[in-house]
Structures are given as structure tokens and as C-alpha cells.
Design an enzyme around this catalytic site. Structure first.
Site, short mmCIF file in Angstrom:
data_model
loop_
_atom_site.label_atom_id
_atom_site.label_comp_id
_atom_site.label_asym_id
_atom_site.label_seq_id
_atom_site.Cartn_x
_atom_site.Cartn_y
_atom_site.Cartn_z
N TRP A 1 0.73 -1.28 0.12
CA TRP A 1 -0.06 -0.07 -0.03
C TRP A 1 0.81 1.19 0.14
O TRP A 1 0.63 2.15 -0.69
CB TRP A 1 -0.98 -0.09 1.10
CG TRP A 1 -1.90 -1.16 0.99
CD1 TRP A 1 -2.28 -2.22 1.96
CD2 TRP A 1 -2.89 -1.34 0.04
NE1 TRP A 1 -3.17 -2.91 1.80
CE2 TRP A 1 -3.78 -2.45 0.35
CE3 TRP A 1 -3.25 -0.61 -0.97
CZ2 TRP A 1 -4.47 -3.16 -0.44
CZ3 TRP A 1 -4.23 -1.02 -1.78
CH2 TRP A 1 -5.09 -2.40 -1.27
N ASP B 1 -1.28 6.51 6.56
CA ASP B 1 -2.45 5.59 6.01
C ASP B 1 -2.49 4.78 7.18
O ASP B 1 -1.71 4.10 7.40
CB ASP B 1 -1.91 4.95 4.78
CG ASP B 1 -3.05 4.04 4.28
OD1 ASP B 1 -4.20 3.82 5.04
OD2 ASP B 1 -2.77 3.31 3.57
N LYS C 1 -11.52 -1.94 7.09
CA LYS C 1 -10.93 -2.73 7.88
C LYS C 1 -11.25 -2.71 9.33
O LYS C 1 -11.40 -3.81 9.87
CB LYS C 1 -9.20 -2.37 7.86
CG LYS C 1 -8.73 -2.08 6.25
CD LYS C 1 -8.32 -3.22 5.47
CE LYS C 1 -8.51 -3.21 3.94
NZ LYS C 1 -7.58 -2.39 3.71
C1 LIG Z 1 -6.95 -2.06 2.17
C2 LIG Z 1 -5.94 -0.85 2.26
C3 LIG Z 1 -5.86 -0.03 1.34
C4 LIG Z 1 -6.56 0.13 0.19
O1 LIG Z 1 -7.93 0.59 0.47
P1 LIG Z 1 -9.20 0.61 -0.53
O2 LIG Z 1 -10.05 1.47 0.29
O3 LIG Z 1 -9.62 -0.56 -0.93
O4 LIG Z 1 -8.56 1.84 -1.52
C5 LIG Z 1 -4.84 0.88 1.65
N1 LIG Z 1 -4.01 1.14 2.61
C6 LIG Z 1 -4.17 0.08 3.32
C7 LIG Z 1 -3.06 0.15 4.82
C8 LIG Z 1 -4.94 -0.88 3.44
O5 LIG Z 1 -5.16 -1.62 4.46
#
Ligand SMILES: *Cc1c(COP(=O)(O)O)cnc(C)c1O
Length: 359
Positions: free
Chosen positions: A101, A171, A195
Site C-alpha cells: 500500500w 495511512d 478494515k
Molecule cells: C486496504 C488498504 C488500502 C486500500 O484501501 P481501498 O479502500 O480498497 O482503496 C490502503 N491502505 C491500507 C493500509 C489498506 O489496508
């Protein structure tokens, strides 16, 4: 009804209480005579839902007044572009690449300016967090970017990088609300809620006000400017209304559980059960350097692909689902977010012990 223990990395398990409440309110939300799915986002009743959600999130995370909370769409992945479009005034930013990511965010930023990779753990399949105490960060970098918890690889920063005075952007998709955070250390904290918070379709951005400006990169669409959404309190256009409502319920649930300090304790206890077993097992091994282990995502392997597959299959039949690891790591991964009960982890470990004895 039979519910499984769902170890999915995301979309993931939600608190049963929250799902039951949402079900109860499905046809008639608090005497409105309609579902939250059916109501105008400009209605009084919806206004109280989104305002309450924001207030509860602010309370949980102790978010200072000079930060805005935005409820947006486009997933975490859209932030990979929005961040450089809005923050890259000098067209330069530093990226720490600790997983897929972070790498995607780094690659996306290259479209908009100079993204400088200042550290990486790709040399060892992202199984650790690099030392970030004294990185060479370009003077004129607009921000330093991290992915704080690496969902796929199961690593987490235990100390934030020394940004040398630069704005930190994080993030936190897979560790959102898993433990207390000091918001003041960040310029931007963001995450997709699917998540650890709610249903897919909502991304929450917590951003310091001075970073919200008209001065975005040329060509930035109205919808991708933080200012657009900040000025309209996340109601510039139709927000992901139902998803925000469910997030709000999860915030209430977290408050009832004792807030983030209590969640941290709870999450540490749960993770310890599985990590302790991985450390003593002769069959199952964790894949991450011990000091960098995540409390949320725990990858492990047997070292034998066929045995891994057998384990995943038998675990599923026993009611432990979504344990197959990410294709880049192989093996297994147990995601044990806030809503996974301790009992789920205890039972998984008991199942693993039995599997080890029998194979
Ligand atoms: C799942 C995830 C993403 C991507 O998320 P989307 O909402 O599908 O774009 C980005 N960063 C992390 C850390 C993730 O776990």
C-alpha cells in the site's frame, strides 16, 4: 443463524451489537418511517447522524479543534492521489515504503511530482520496519508519507519516523482506532473504514486546517480538493450516508467498550495469545520481525505450501474463515481487528494446536 469467526483483512468483522442495532433500525430509523438508506443527506435526522459520528470520533481520538474530520469516498486508494494533489506545493515528498500500500501511494505520487523513497523494507519482503530515526529527507519535501500498519505484511511502526520538522501523512486504514494516537504529531491521518471501523465505501481523513488550501496542483478536480469537503462539512455532494451511519454506531460501541486505551489493552491481549503460540509452535511460524509486529494483522506459515493449504481448508470447515495469506506472502494471515472477540483468537489457537498434533 450461524456466525463464523471471520479473520478477513477487509472488509472485515464488525461488532455483532452494531449489526443487530442496524438491523433493528432498518425499516424505521427512530420514528422517521424510513431506513437511513432512504433518507436525504440534507434532512435534519441525517444531519444529527453525521454530526454525532464526528463528535464521537473526535472524542475517541481526542482530535484538536484545528483539525477537520472528513467523511469521503474513493477508498484509501483515492487518497494516494488526493494527498499529492493537495499537499505537494513544492512538488516533492518523501515516502517510506514498507509494503504494497505504501508502494502504491509512492508510485501514484510520482504522477504529480517528485516522490523520493527515503527508506524501504522491500529487500526482506517487507517483514520489518526500517530505522526511521535519521533519514535523509529533502529540505523542500512537502511531507513525509507512511503506511502505519501494513495490512498485508503484518508490521506496524512502534515509533513514528523522525520527519525533521516535515508534515507527517499516515495511512492508518488497518489500525484505525485500535489504540490511542497523538493526532498532533500528524498533518494528515486517513484510512478506509472497511478494515477496522465500518462497511466499505467510506474513507475518513483527519487533516490539520492549515493544510487545507485553494492552492492545489493545476487540474485538481473539485471533488478531489480537501477544501471542497471541509467547507461543506463532508456534505458537498451525497456522502456515503449509510456507511457513515454504521461507522457512527461503531464509535458508540468503542466508547461503551472504554475507548481506545481499553481497545489497546484488549488488542494486546488478543495478539499475545496468537504470537505466544507462534513462538512456541514447531509447525507454525510468524513472518515478521518481533519488535515490528502488528496487533491487527498476523501472518504465519508452516513452511510447506501443501500443509498451509490443508490448514486453511480444515480451518474453514471448522468455522475459522478467510485465513488464507496474501498471495505475495503465502501461508496464512489472521486479521484480528477490534471487533474480533478474544474467544475467537483463543479458539483459533486451540484449533492450530490440534492441527499441529495431528499433522
Ligand atoms: C486496504 C488498504 C488500502 C486500500 O484501501 P481501498 O479502500 O480498497 O482503496 C490502503 N491502505 C491500507 C493500509 C489498506 O489496508
Amino acid at each position: 443463524m450461524s456466525r463464523v469467526y471471520n479473520f478477513s483483512a477487509g472488509p472485515a468483522v464488525l461488532p455483532e451489537e452494531v449489526l443487530l442495532e442496524a438491523a433493528e433500525e432498518m425499516l424505521d430509523y427512530k420514528g422517521s418511517g424510513m431506513s437511513v438508506m432512504e433518507m436525504s443527506h440534507r434532512s435534519k435526522v441525517y444531519d444529527s447522524i453525521i454530526k454525532q459520528a464526528e463528535a464521537d470520533l473526535r472524542e475517541l481520538m481526542n482530535i484538536p479543534d484545528n483539525y477537520k474530520v472528513l467523511f469521503l469516498q474513493g477508498g484509501a486508494s483515492q487518497q494516494f492521489a488526493m494527498i499529492p494533489m493537495n499537499l505537494m506545493k513544492n512538488k516533492k515528498a518523501a515516502y517510506i515504503v514498507t509494503g504494497q500500500w505504501a508502494k502504491k501511494a509512492y508510485q501514484e505520487a510520482q504522477i504529480y511530482g517528485e516522490a523520493v523513497k527515503v527508506a524501504s523494507s522491500e529487500d526482506e519482503t517487507f517483514s520489518y520496519i526500517p530505522d526511521c530515526s535519521d533519514l535523509e529527507i529533502p529540505e523542500d519535501a512537502d511531507y513525509v508519507y507512511i503506511c502505519e500498519n501494513n495490512t498485508i505484511y503484518g508490521t506496524k511502526y512502534k515509533t513514528l519516523p523522525n520527519t525533521k520538522g516535515h508534515t507527517l501523512v499516515a495511512d492508518v486504514s488497518s489500525c484505525f482506532l485500535s489504540e490511542p494516537v497523538d493526532v498532533t504529531k500528524y498533518g494528515v491521518i486517513y484510512g478506509g473504514v472497511q478494515k477496522n471501523i465500518g462497511p466499505a465505501g467510506v474513507v475518513i481523513v483527519i487533516i490539520r486546517e492549515d493544510l487545507i488550501t485553494e492552492d492545489t496542483l493545476p487540474g485538481t478536480p473539485t471533488m478531489l480538493k480537501y477544501k471542497t469537503h471541509a467547507d461543506a462539512d463532508s456534505l458537498y455532494n451525497t456522502p456515503p450516508a449509510y456507511g457513515i451511519y454504521v461507522c457512527g454506531k461503531v464509535f458508540q460501541w468503542l466508547k461503551k467498550m472504554g475507548g481506545l486505551e481499553a481497545m489497546k489493552q484488549h488488542n494486546e491481549e488478543k495478539a499475545k495469545i496468537l504470537y505466544d503460540f507462534l513462538d512456541e509452535s514447531k509447525m507454525f511460524k510468524g513472518t515478521v520481525r518481533k519488535e515490528d509486529r502488528s496487533l491487527m494483522n498476523i501472518p504465519f506459515v508452516t513452511g510447506d505450501k501443501e500443509l498451509d493449504a490443508k490448514f486453511v481448508k480444515e480451518a474453514e470447515a471448522a468455522g475459522f474463515v478467510n485465513l488464507k495469506g496474501h498471495r505475495t506472502v503465502g501461508g496464512m494471515r489472521a486479521s484480528i481487528y477490534n471487533a474480533m472477540p478474544k474467544e475467537g483468537v483463543e479458539k483459533l489457537v486451540a484449533f492450530m494446536k490440534k492441527f499441529e498434533e495431528e499433522n
